[in-house]
Design an enzyme around this catalytic site. Structure first.
Site, short mmCIF file in Angstrom:
data_model
loop_
_atom_site.label_atom_id
_atom_site.label_comp_id
_atom_site.label_asym_id
_atom_site.label_seq_id
_atom_site.Cartn_x
_atom_site.Cartn_y
_atom_site.Cartn_z
N GLU A 35 9.65 23.77 64.48
CA GLU A 35 10.58 24.51 65.32
C GLU A 35 11.60 25.29 64.49
O GLU A 35 11.94 26.43 64.82
CB GLU A 35 11.30 23.58 66.30
CG GLU A 35 10.41 23.03 67.40
CD GLU A 35 9.85 24.11 68.31
OE1 GLU A 35 10.43 25.22 68.36
OE2 GLU A 35 8.82 23.86 68.96
N TYR A 118 18.30 25.19 71.68
CA TYR A 118 16.85 25.39 71.83
C TYR A 118 16.09 24.31 71.05
O TYR A 118 15.18 23.67 71.58
CB TYR A 118 16.43 26.78 71.35
CG TYR A 118 14.92 26.83 71.17
CD1 TYR A 118 14.08 26.95 72.28
CD2 TYR A 118 14.33 26.63 69.92
CE1 TYR A 118 12.71 26.92 72.14
CE2 TYR A 118 12.96 26.59 69.77
CZ TYR A 118 12.15 26.74 70.88
OH TYR A 118 10.79 26.68 70.75
N ASP A 136 12.80 30.06 75.11
CA ASP A 136 12.83 31.01 74.01
C ASP A 136 12.61 32.41 74.57
O ASP A 136 12.55 32.61 75.79
CB ASP A 136 11.81 30.65 72.93
CG ASP A 136 10.36 30.92 73.35
OD1 ASP A 136 10.12 31.18 74.56
OD2 ASP A 136 9.48 30.88 72.48
N CYS A 189 1.76 37.67 78.23
CA CYS A 189 2.90 38.41 78.80
C CYS A 189 3.79 38.91 77.66
O CYS A 189 4.97 38.60 77.57
CB CYS A 189 3.68 37.49 79.74
SG CYS A 189 4.84 38.37 80.82
N CYS A 196 -2.03 41.83 81.46
CA CYS A 196 -1.84 41.31 82.82
C CYS A 196 -3.15 40.84 83.45
O CYS A 196 -3.16 39.87 84.23
CB CYS A 196 -1.18 42.37 83.68
SG CYS A 196 0.49 42.81 83.12
N CYS A 199 -3.79 37.19 82.90
CA CYS A 199 -2.71 36.26 83.24
C CYS A 199 -3.12 35.33 84.38
O CYS A 199 -3.61 35.78 85.41
CB CYS A 199 -1.46 37.03 83.64
SG CYS A 199 -0.06 35.97 84.06
N CYS A 205 2.62 37.22 90.53
CA CYS A 205 3.66 37.75 89.64
C CYS A 205 4.53 38.76 90.40
O CYS A 205 4.05 39.78 90.91
CB CYS A 205 3.02 38.43 88.43
SG CYS A 205 4.20 39.29 87.37
#
Length: 289
Positions: A35, A118, A136, A189, A196, A199, A205
């Site tokens: 991370e 975070y 994020d 995305c 798209c 997705c 959406c």
């Protein structure tokens, strides 16, 4: 406010990248290292360095026993090397105060050096499976489009962003769902050319249903690198990473023609603790001379 949890989880199960810090045998320490490294740095650059670090320092106490200079040298070209010093400091506290085990509690994680909101929540979720919102840039973009019908998330707001994601988390598999949202933003995305048609939540959406309206907020200025202080700082550190000896200033002076910018950057490295000056006036990585 919701997205089809099952569709998102099914997509993730089929499409998620096989990353070593997602493996079941990865420790919480491995997750924490990943991370910190992944902040502002692509996965492709992080993975080989992450593997080297975990082989070299499999426990926080192993890293804590190394010098700051060793850690900065091993950081290599990942950029933003102060992250290496923060990780080294966190490793020392984990080793000394937490029996060499990364804490699972968000508030305790926030008490570690250099660990922000975070990172603390990412470790709690991805290392320990806790149901906490992990937000994020990728997650913010997915929520902005799929839930709010906006092309871009705009300026961050910790309170609003956390609430948005918390409202989406399912009762079960919340940590996996958080990882799936992040992956969806990273792979499908995307900011510039969203895929798209691929997705899993295309049909629900809000951005699609609204006709994909254009972003109407402030123009974002792309960060440049060439000629910036970041570049100069990196060049100065490259000299010191390439030797175990302290070097005279003359060896640093050759990396950049603009003396004013070069000296400013060297000073900032000294202030940040990434470089030290010896009593003899030489320069070295911290803790090595």
């Amino acid at each position: 406010m919701s997205l089809d949890t099952e569709l998102v989880l099914e997509w993730f199960a089929e499409e998620a990248r096989d990353l070593p810090w997602r493996h079941a045998d990865c420790t919480a320490w491995g997750v924490l290292v990943s991370e910190i490294m992944l902040q502002q740095t692509p996965v492709a650059r992080v993975e080989p360095i992450w593997r080297e670090w975990l082989a070299r320092w499999p426990l926080p106490s192993d890293m804590a026993a190394a010098t700051q200079g060793e850690v900065v040298r091993a950081w290599g070209k990942l950029g933003y090397p102060r992250r290496a010093l923060r990780l080294h400091a966190a490793a020392a506290v984990i080793a000394a105060e937490h029996d060499d085990v990364v804490p699972s509690d968000v508030d305790t994680l926030l008490g570690l050096p250099g660990i922000g909101a975070y990172t603390a929540r990412a470790v709690a979720a991805f290392a320990y499976g806790q149901s906490v919102p992990v937000v994020d840039t990728n997650v913010r973009r997915v929520v902005a489009r799929a839930v709010h019908g906006a092309a871009d998330a705009g300026a961050p707001s910790t309170t609003r962003d956390m609430a948005d994601v918390a409202a989406l988390l399912p009762e079960e598999d919340a940590a996996v769902y958080s990882a799936a949202l992040m992956e969806l933003g990273a792979l499908v995305c995307t900011a510039r050319a969203p895929r798209c048609a691929d997705c899993p939540v295309y049909g629900e959406c809000a951005w699609q249903l609204a006709g994909r309206p254009a972003y109407a907020g402030p123009v974002k200025v792309a960060q440049k690198f060439a000629g910036t202080d970041r570049q100069v700082r990196g060049l100065l550190l490259d000299v010191l990473r390439g030797t175990s000896d302290a070097v005279p200033k003359a060896k640093l002076d050759v990396v950049w023609a603009d003396a004013g910018q070069r000296d400013r950057c060297l000073h900032s490295l000294l202030v940040d603790g990434l470089v030290e000056q010896t009593t003899g006036g030489l320069f070295a990585l911290p803790g090595e001379h």
